[in-house]
Write a protein that holds these residues in place. Structure first.
Motif, PDB file in Angstrom:
ATOM      1  N   SER A  19      37.338  47.552  25.223  1.00 14.85           N
ATOM      2  CA  SER A  19      36.185  47.482  25.345  1.00 14.85           C
ATOM      3  C   SER A  19      36.299  49.208  25.892  1.00 14.85           C
ATOM      4  O   SER A  19      37.074  49.765  26.175  1.00 14.85           O
ATOM      5  CB  SER A  19      35.480  47.181  27.100  1.00 14.85           C
ATOM      6  OG  SER A  19      35.443  45.778  26.756  1.00 14.85           O
ATOM      7  N   PHE A  20      34.719  50.063  26.073  1.00 22.91           N
ATOM      8  CA  PHE A  20      34.870  51.209  25.948  1.00 22.91           C
ATOM      9  C   PHE A  20      33.665  51.145  27.159  1.00 22.91           C
ATOM     10  O   PHE A  20      32.252  51.091  26.329  1.00 22.91           O
ATOM     11  CB  PHE A  20      34.406  52.401  24.784  1.00 22.91           C
ATOM     12  CG  PHE A  20      35.423  51.758  23.456  1.00 22.91           C
ATOM     13  CD1 PHE A  20      36.629  52.693  23.773  1.00 22.91           C
ATOM     14  CD2 PHE A  20      35.550  50.739  22.869  1.00 22.91           C
ATOM     15  CE1 PHE A  20      38.303  53.022  22.748  1.00 22.91           C
ATOM     16  CE2 PHE A  20      37.048  51.091  22.121  1.00 22.91           C
ATOM     17  CZ  PHE A  20      38.120  51.665  21.706  1.00 22.91           C
ATOM     18  N   ARG A  73      33.106  60.428  30.888  1.00 21.03           N
ATOM     19  CA  ARG A  73      33.842  60.008  30.058  1.00 21.03           C
ATOM     20  C   ARG A  73      34.225  58.716  29.600  1.00 21.03           C
ATOM     21  O   ARG A  73      33.005  58.403  30.055  1.00 21.03           O
ATOM     22  CB  ARG A  73      35.284  60.423  31.074  1.00 21.03           C
ATOM     23  CG  ARG A  73      35.474  61.790  31.185  1.00 21.03           C
ATOM     24  CD  ARG A  73      36.647  61.774  32.749  1.00 21.03           C
ATOM     25  NE  ARG A  73      36.018  61.135  33.743  1.00 21.03           N
ATOM     26  CZ  ARG A  73      37.420  61.225  34.970  1.00 21.03           C
ATOM     27  NH1 ARG A  73      38.603  61.165  35.128  1.00 21.03           N
ATOM     28  NH2 ARG A  73      36.109  60.880  35.485  1.00 21.03           N
ATOM     29  N   ILE A  74      34.846  58.458  28.947  1.00 22.94           N
ATOM     30  CA  ILE A  74      35.030  56.674  28.428  1.00 22.94           C
ATOM     31  C   ILE A  74      36.385  55.935  29.307  1.00 22.94           C
ATOM     32  O   ILE A  74      36.811  56.726  29.076  1.00 22.94           O
ATOM     33  CB  ILE A  74      35.507  56.987  26.778  1.00 22.94           C
ATOM     34  CG1 ILE A  74      33.926  57.297  26.838  1.00 22.94           C
ATOM     35  CG2 ILE A  74      35.461  55.737  26.262  1.00 22.94           C
ATOM     36  CD1 ILE A  74      32.364  57.115  26.729  1.00 22.94           C
ATOM     37  N   ARG A  75      35.630  55.306  29.928  1.00 26.81           N
ATOM     38  CA  ARG A  75      36.818  54.069  30.367  1.00 26.81           C
ATOM     39  C   ARG A  75      37.646  53.230  29.255  1.00 26.81           C
ATOM     40  O   ARG A  75      36.298  52.394  29.154  1.00 26.81           O
ATOM     41  CB  ARG A  75      36.195  53.283  31.597  1.00 26.81           C
ATOM     42  CG  ARG A  75      37.062  52.751  32.333  1.00 26.81           C
ATOM     43  CD  ARG A  75      36.577  50.969  33.088  1.00 26.81           C
ATOM     44  NE  ARG A  75      35.434  51.723  33.921  1.00 26.81           N
ATOM     45  CZ  ARG A  75      35.128  52.748  34.840  1.00 26.81           C
ATOM     46  NH1 ARG A  75      36.359  52.695  35.785  1.00 26.81           N
ATOM     47  NH2 ARG A  75      33.714  52.471  36.301  1.00 26.81           N
ATOM     48  N   GLN A 125      49.423  41.546  27.677  1.00 30.99           N
ATOM     49  CA  GLN A 125      49.600  42.664  28.355  1.00 30.99           C
ATOM     50  C   GLN A 125      48.199  43.365  28.630  1.00 30.99           C
ATOM     51  O   GLN A 125      47.200  43.574  27.071  1.00 30.99           O
ATOM     52  CB  GLN A 125      49.998  43.969  27.513  1.00 30.99           C
ATOM     53  CG  GLN A 125      50.523  45.043  28.469  1.00 30.99           C
ATOM     54  CD  GLN A 125      51.504  45.918  28.055  1.00 30.99           C
ATOM     55  OE1 GLN A 125      52.352  45.373  27.242  1.00 30.99           O
ATOM     56  NE2 GLN A 125      51.866  47.202  27.870  1.00 30.99           N
ATOM     57  N   TRP A 126      47.557  43.290  29.464  1.00 31.06           N
ATOM     58  CA  TRP A 126      46.391  44.182  29.473  1.00 31.06           C
ATOM     59  C   TRP A 126      46.762  45.935  30.506  1.00 31.06           C
ATOM     60  O   TRP A 126      47.993  46.186  30.656  1.00 31.06           O
ATOM     61  CB  TRP A 126      45.097  43.445  30.505  1.00 31.06           C
ATOM     62  CG  TRP A 126      46.025  43.600  32.136  1.00 31.06           C
ATOM     63  CD1 TRP A 126      46.513  44.290  33.321  1.00 31.06           C
ATOM     64  CD2 TRP A 126      46.087  42.364  32.576  1.00 31.06           C
ATOM     65  NE1 TRP A 126      46.655  43.864  33.798  1.00 31.06           N
ATOM     66  CE2 TRP A 126      46.580  42.140  34.191  1.00 31.06           C
ATOM     67  CE3 TRP A 126      45.411  41.210  32.355  1.00 31.06           C
ATOM     68  CZ2 TRP A 126      46.623  40.818  34.943  1.00 31.06           C
ATOM     69  CZ3 TRP A 126      46.323  39.889  33.423  1.00 31.06           C
ATOM     70  CH2 TRP A 126      46.606  40.142  34.540  1.00 31.06           C
ATOM     71  N   TYR A 127      45.897  46.748  29.890  1.00 33.14           N
ATOM     72  CA  TYR A 127      45.601  47.575  29.568  1.00 33.14           C
ATOM     73  C   TYR A 127      44.527  48.822  30.080  1.00 33.14           C
ATOM     74  O   TYR A 127      43.175  47.989  29.797  1.00 33.14           O
ATOM     75  CB  TYR A 127      46.418  48.891  28.821  1.00 33.14           C
ATOM     76  CG  TYR A 127      45.603  48.521  27.048  1.00 33.14           C
ATOM     77  CD1 TYR A 127      45.148  49.372  26.928  1.00 33.14           C
ATOM     78  CD2 TYR A 127      46.252  47.415  26.423  1.00 33.14           C
ATOM     79  CE1 TYR A 127      45.061  49.059  25.157  1.00 33.14           C
ATOM     80  CE2 TYR A 127      45.552  47.369  25.009  1.00 33.14           C
ATOM     81  CZ  TYR A 127      44.453  47.873  25.024  1.00 33.14           C
ATOM     82  OH  TYR A 127      44.118  48.052  24.012  1.00 33.14           O
ATOM     83  N   THR A 128      44.687  49.843  30.279  1.00 31.06           N
ATOM     84  CA  THR A 128      43.250  50.930  30.637  1.00 31.06           C
ATOM     85  C   THR A 128      43.480  52.174  30.616  1.00 31.06           C
ATOM     86  O   THR A 128      44.811  52.777  30.993  1.00 31.06           O
ATOM     87  CB  THR A 128      42.893  50.460  31.994  1.00 31.06           C
ATOM     88  OG1 THR A 128      41.966  51.040  32.689  1.00 31.06           O
ATOM     89  CG2 THR A 128      43.646  51.123  33.002  1.00 31.06           C
ATOM     90  N   ALA A 129      42.843  52.873  29.977  1.00 33.56           N
ATOM     91  CA  ALA A 129      43.171  54.758  30.197  1.00 33.56           C
ATOM     92  C   ALA A 129      41.607  54.915  30.210  1.00 33.56           C
ATOM     93  O   ALA A 129      40.554  54.419  30.563  1.00 33.56           O
ATOM     94  CB  ALA A 129      43.208  54.676  28.866  1.00 33.56           C
TER      95      ALA A 129
END
Length: 516
Positions: free
Chosen positions: A204-205, A363-365, A379-383
């Motif tokens: 998701s963005f 910004r975009i999460r 695996q989960w991840y974020t940026a």
């Protein structure tokens, strides 16, 4: 086994008890939903430890934001809707009266015996046994699974704090598994087959503002559908009665059902004596109907127009924990094209109408959950991206096209690297057998290539006259040489094969592509 009676315990309100992790500067705290909105202008960001729960909560919060601000009125024209959102942003905070009015008129008690928040109380009688707390908590071994990395087991079913259980509840509603689950009997028919959640395996963005107030208002999707009758759209906690098994698909109305009403799972939490913990849980199917055809506003899609089945023409970009976020910039920045094969998240179509100071800083999460299609969670991840809306095609066409070119060239260089590396391995090792998996050099070279490619990508954005194919070919060649350094030192055949592969990388990058 007789069903458990309705619990008698201390109430826990999703609106007023703290369970949502937030950050303000360097300080962290937990708040309930009511405080989340009352103090949104003083909160910098959410700080939930599990990205899938954060992504789910942002959808719930977007629906509540639309309710509180009046942005859920389908009769508003596009210009009126944008003007209203601008005025709400200019106010600098959510109106306390509107916040209190909304939360006071709905049920939020997590352990209410009749209307537990986001749960199905009838599971006490429709399921002849619970799922177990270990089966509810991701990462714990359940059933006959081995406890490789966890101290939990069948005889060590430790309770979970209610705050943590609520975040896990959101993960099951949005990213839940498919396949065999806890049996549920409805109208004398028993089934244990469940389908996957609406966001399973997705990335998701979400827009990210300077405060949570900006984040939530920027994250409200605009109404793009047909006429919608007032009052026809509801979130689960806004409905008059507890949800039962769906016998007919509910319309995907905006924004409540679109963002909060697509769960495929029914859940019921069993509290501890004082309501501060959850000791057991029921987890099973919520509906046996086909999934509705809908487009989530925070997901990117790949278009396959030649597919005959309507529900397969839009395929989500699947989450991949090994894939860096910048590789999706082409999809995020290019405007929708009726002939294109990529569709950026619909939320991006509303961001260009934000006030200039917010748009420049936005910004975009990125929240991704790398899963298979059924039951395995990888695996989960974020940026978080830098501010990038000024690079969109609507604002800087030349920059957007340069970014798209660099993204494509980076991917093509990776494909060339994979091909020539396999050939070099086969030549060096004198291998002629057909492999079902890539030889060792391939994955190692790609692992080294992508960090180098990212460095090249950002450099090329500052050097618009530098040929992208050559720059990425150099990164691929460097990755291949590093991977094969030991083999080239020991074997002449390996050195020759790699030298030929490097030449091939540069030769292919210099070959003009055929026009589509």
């Amino acid at each position: 086994m007789s069903p458990l009676p309705p619990p008698t315990t201390t109430p826990f309100s999703a609106a007023d008890n703290p369970w949502i992790d937030v950050r303000t500067g360097g300080r962290y705290a937990q708040v309930g939903l009511r405080s989340l909105f009352l103090d949104a202008h003083r909160i910098d960001d959410l700080a939930l430890p599990q990205p899938p729960a954060a992504s789910a909560l942002l959808r719930i919060a977007a629906a509540i934001t639309a309710r509180i601000t009046g942005l859920d009125a389908p009769e508003l024209t596009a210009s009126q809707w944008n003007a209203l959102r601008r005025s709400r942003l200019a106010e600098g905070r959510f109106g306390p009266d509107a916040v209190h009015t909304y939360f006071d008129q709905h049920a939020w008690d997590v352990f209410d015996p009749i209307r537990p928040w986001l749960q199905t109380p009838s599971l006490r009688t429709e399921c002849d046994h619970s799922t177990s707390i270990n089966g509810f908590v991701p990462g714990r071994p359940a059933g006959r699974n081995f406890a490789w990395f966890s101290p939990h087991g069948h005889h060590t079913a430790e309770p979970v704090p209610t705050a943590e259980a609520l975040q896990i509840l959101l993960i099951h509603h949005y990213y839940g598994r498919s396949g065999t689950g806890t049996p549920r009997t409805v109208d004398d028919v028993t089934s244990q087959e469940q389908t996957s959640g609406p966001l399973r395996s997705s990335v998701s963005f979400h827009p990210l503002g300077r405060t949570l107030h900006e984040t939530l208002l920027a994250g409200v999707p605009a109404f793009t559908g047909d006429d919608q009758s007032p009052g026809a759209d509801t979130c689960p906690w806004e409905e008059a009665v507890s949800p039962g098994p769906q016998t007919a698909p509910s319309p995907v109305t905006w924004p409540g059902r679109q963002l909060t009403g697509l769960s495929r799972h029914a859940v019921l939490l069993v509290p501890g004596d004082d309501g501060t913990t959850v000791t057991d849980a029921y987890l099973t199917w919520a509906t046996q109907e086909d999934k509705p055809i809908t487009t989530d506003p925070y997901l990117a899609y790949r278009i396959i127009p030649e597919t005959k089945k309507v529900d397969q023409r839009r395929i989500i970009h699947r989450a991949d924990a090994s894939r860096a976020w910048w590789r999706d910039l082409e999809t995020l920045l290019l405007a929708p094209d009726e002939h294109g094969t990529q569709l950026r998240p619909a939320i991006f179509d509303t961001l260009n109408d934000l006030p200039e100071p917010l748009r420049r800083s936005l910004r975009i999460r990125v929240h991704g959950f790398d899963q298979d299609g059924k039951a395995v969670d990888l695996q989960w991840y974020t940026a978080i991206t830098p501010p990038l809306l000024n690079w969109t095609q609507e604002h800087d066409p030349a920059k957007a096209q340069r970014i798209a070119e660099c993204c494509r060239e980076a991917e093509q260089a990776a494909q060339r690297l994979q091909t020539v590396t396999k050939g070099a391995w086969d030549t060096a090792m004198r291998s002629s057998r057909r492999r079902t998996t890539p030889p060792p050099w391939v994955n190692k070279s790609l692992t080294r290539y992508w960090p180098k490619a990212e460095t090249v990508f950002w450099r090329l954005l500052e050097e618009p006259d530098t040929p992208a194919p050559t720059a990425f070919a150099a990164a691929a060649a460097a990755a291949l040489r590093e991977t094969t350094e030991a083999a080239r030192t020991r074997q002449t055949s390996a050195a020759r094969a790699v030298a030929h592969a490097v030449q091939e990388l540069y030769r292919r990058s210099a070959t003009p592509r055929k026009a589509a």
